[in-house]
Scaffold this motif. Structure first.
Motif, mmCIF file in Angstrom:
data_model
loop_
_atom_site.group_PDB
_atom_site.id
_atom_site.type_symbol
_atom_site.label_atom_id
_atom_site.label_comp_id
_atom_site.label_asym_id
_atom_site.label_seq_id
_atom_site.Cartn_x
_atom_site.Cartn_y
_atom_site.Cartn_z
ATOM 1 N N ILE A 42 2.897 5.086 10.830
ATOM 2 C CA ILE A 42 1.895 4.663 9.861
ATOM 3 C C ILE A 42 2.402 3.536 8.973
ATOM 4 C CG2 ILE A 42 0.760 6.914 9.859
ATOM 5 C CD1 ILE A 42 2.056 7.491 7.189
ATOM 6 N N GLY A 43 3.713 3.333 8.933
ATOM 7 C CA GLY A 43 4.249 2.227 8.157
ATOM 8 C C GLY A 43 3.738 0.881 8.640
ATOM 9 N N VAL A 44 3.609 0.750 9.970
ATOM 10 C CA VAL A 44 3.105 -0.499 10.541
ATOM 11 C C VAL A 44 1.684 -0.764 10.064
ATOM 12 C CG1 VAL A 44 2.497 -1.705 12.668
ATOM 13 C CG2 VAL A 44 4.553 -0.276 12.597
ATOM 14 N N GLU A 45 0.838 0.260 10.126
ATOM 15 C CA GLU A 45 -0.574 0.073 9.763
ATOM 16 C C GLU A 45 -0.748 -0.069 8.253
ATOM 17 O OE1 GLU A 45 -2.464 -0.806 12.066
ATOM 18 O OE2 GLU A 45 -0.966 -0.275 13.566
ATOM 19 N N THR A 46 0.151 0.553 7.486
ATOM 20 C CA THR A 46 0.143 0.340 6.037
ATOM 21 C C THR A 46 0.446 -1.121 5.734
ATOM 22 O OG1 THR A 46 0.885 2.621 5.661
ATOM 23 C CG2 THR A 46 1.217 1.043 3.863
ATOM 24 N N GLY A 220 -1.306 13.137 6.430
ATOM 25 C CA GLY A 220 -1.883 13.811 7.587
ATOM 26 C C GLY A 220 -0.919 13.721 8.750
ATOM 27 N N ALA A 221 -1.143 14.512 9.760
ATOM 28 C CA ALA A 221 -0.236 14.545 10.905
ATOM 29 C C ALA A 221 -0.543 13.403 11.867
ATOM 30 C CB ALA A 221 -0.364 15.878 11.635
ATOM 31 N N ALA A 252 -2.482 5.934 7.613
ATOM 32 C CA ALA A 252 -2.091 4.966 6.580
ATOM 33 C C ALA A 252 -3.108 4.861 5.457
ATOM 34 C CB ALA A 252 -1.888 3.589 7.219
ATOM 35 N N ALA A 253 -4.296 5.415 5.648
ATOM 36 C CA ALA A 253 -5.401 5.182 4.715
ATOM 37 C C ALA A 253 -5.105 5.667 3.294
ATOM 38 C CB ALA A 253 -6.679 5.838 5.234
ATOM 39 N N THR A 254 -4.568 6.867 3.148
ATOM 40 C CA THR A 254 -4.366 7.398 1.801
ATOM 41 C C THR A 254 -3.276 6.634 1.059
ATOM 42 O OG1 THR A 254 -5.028 9.572 2.664
ATOM 43 C CG2 THR A 254 -4.104 9.516 0.462
ATOM 44 N N SER A 255 -2.231 6.219 1.769
ATOM 45 C CA SER A 255 -1.199 5.385 1.141
ATOM 46 C C SER A 255 -1.793 4.084 0.633
ATOM 47 C CB SER A 255 -0.085 5.060 2.145
ATOM 48 O OG SER A 255 0.604 6.207 2.553
ATOM 49 N N VAL A 256 -2.599 3.447 1.474
ATOM 50 C CA VAL A 256 -3.200 2.162 1.105
ATOM 51 C C VAL A 256 -4.177 2.348 -0.056
ATOM 52 C CG1 VAL A 256 -4.684 0.283 1.931
ATOM 53 C CG2 VAL A 256 -2.827 1.151 3.373
ATOM 54 N N LEU A 257 -4.912 3.454 -0.043
ATOM 55 C CA LEU A 257 -5.820 3.766 -1.151
ATOM 56 C C LEU A 257 -5.061 3.827 -2.467
ATOM 57 C CD1 LEU A 257 -8.838 5.010 -1.824
ATOM 58 C CD2 LEU A 257 -7.526 7.135 -1.983
ATOM 59 N N LEU A 258 -3.966 4.579 -2.495
ATOM 60 C CA LEU A 258 -3.203 4.740 -3.727
ATOM 61 C C LEU A 258 -2.555 3.435 -4.162
ATOM 62 C CD1 LEU A 258 -1.492 8.190 -3.088
ATOM 63 C CD2 LEU A 258 -3.378 7.685 -4.615
#
Length: 316
Positions: A42-46, A220-221, A252-258
């Motif tokens: 998810i780091g890539v998509e973040t 999330g998993a 990655a969505a919740t990380s990007v949201l925050l």
């Protein structure tokens, strides 16, 4: 967004939202960001979402070759050439110090995304249990080392990636490195993920006056390098129990949201999952946030213990 004294913050997004959907319409031109572990999972998509919104993105990674390939791919898909790569090994404090010493100028967004999970019993040269050392202490050293850069920015944000695994274990201040009992990798991982939440609580308390807020997230998993120490039987059981695996873009969505959503300006010291602030965990729930992870007394204690551990390593 809604927020009141009777319930947690809510947003228009959900478990199925992607990083691109969360960041749509947000302009990060001129903003500088760091994503640890930005070359896998998810780091890539973040990183891609941040770059797509115009930010300068530094991928802080152990494998700089993989980082360069990722940076090239993100640049090609977003048209943003300001995707940089810098080496960091979170289990090596000298490596973390080299990264923070080399940083120049303000830093707007720090995403502590990298992590290890369910490793065998491994220890750093200092004797620290690897998951706690990597997931918490390395990121703690990184954030405190970058504090001047974060304070120099305009309302900087820190995102600490935790996990539902934090429900399993509070920080055991009497035996952080599991030396007095048989090693249990799941309890060690859970403790490190609780530490990530406690970091967000205390960082916000200490640094809000500098315009810095920190929040924790369960992404999330997602099947990625992080799950490599899980057996196929464990993965099958998780799926059979109804656990839903997300795509990396959803993870990655919740990380990007925050990190970016305007509605969260000035909000810190909280734990989010599926793009919503989590409710307190109750017996029988599959998610939520444990009270032990939001405990301000434990958060302050962990901060001091972490400072002491880093100081002892520096003297060695």
């Amino acid at each position: 967004m809604t927020t009141d004294h009777n319930g947690p913050i809510t947003t228009p997004f959900n478990a199925g939202s992607t990083a691109a959907e969360v960041i749509a319409g947000i302009d990060l031109t001129g903003r500088r960001t760091v994503v640890t572990g930005g070359s896998s999972g998810i780091g890539v998509e973040t990183a891609r979402a941040l770059a797509g919104a115009g930010a300068e993105v530094t991928l802080a990674v152990r494998d700089t070759g993989a980082g360069e390939r990722t940076a090239e791919d993100i640049g090609a898909t977003t048209g943003n050439e300001r995707v940089l790569v810098a080496p960091i090994d979170l289990a090596d404090l000298r490596s973390v110090a080299a990264f923070t010493d080399a940083w120049e100028g303000p830093l707007d967004i720090l995403i502590n995304n990298a992590g290890v999970m369910y490793t065998p019993e491994l220890r750093t040269p200092e004797g620290w249990e690897l998951q706690f050392a990597t997931n918490h202490l390395g990121h703690f050293a990184l954030a405190t080392g970058l504090h001047p850069a974060l304070a120099a920015a305009d309302r900087a944000r820190i995102v600490a990636l935790s996990s539902v695994g934090h429900l399993r274990q509070a920080v055991d201040f009497d035996d952080i490195d599991q030396r007095r009992r048989p090693f249990d990798t799941r309890l060690a991982y859970g403790q490190s993920k609780t530490a990530n939440v406690l970091f967000a609580v205390e960082a916000t308390r200490r640094w809000a006056g500098d315009g810095i807020t920190a929040n924790a997230v369960h992404p999330g998993a997602v099947l990625s390098n992080l799950t490599r120490h899980m057996s196929q039987d464990e993965l099958d059981k998780a799926i059979a129990s109804g656990y839903t695996f997300k795509t990396p873009e959803q993870g990655a969505a919740t990380s990007v949201l925050l990190a970016t959503w305007p509605g969260l300006e000035g909000i810190g010291g909280r734990y989010f999952e599926d793009c919503q602030e989590a409710r307190l965990h109750r017996e029988g729930d599959t998610g939520g946030v444990a009270a032990h992870a939001l405990d301000p007394v434990a958060a302050e204690r962990l901060w001091q213990v972490s400072l002491d551990m880093l100081a002892s390593a520096a003297r060695a």
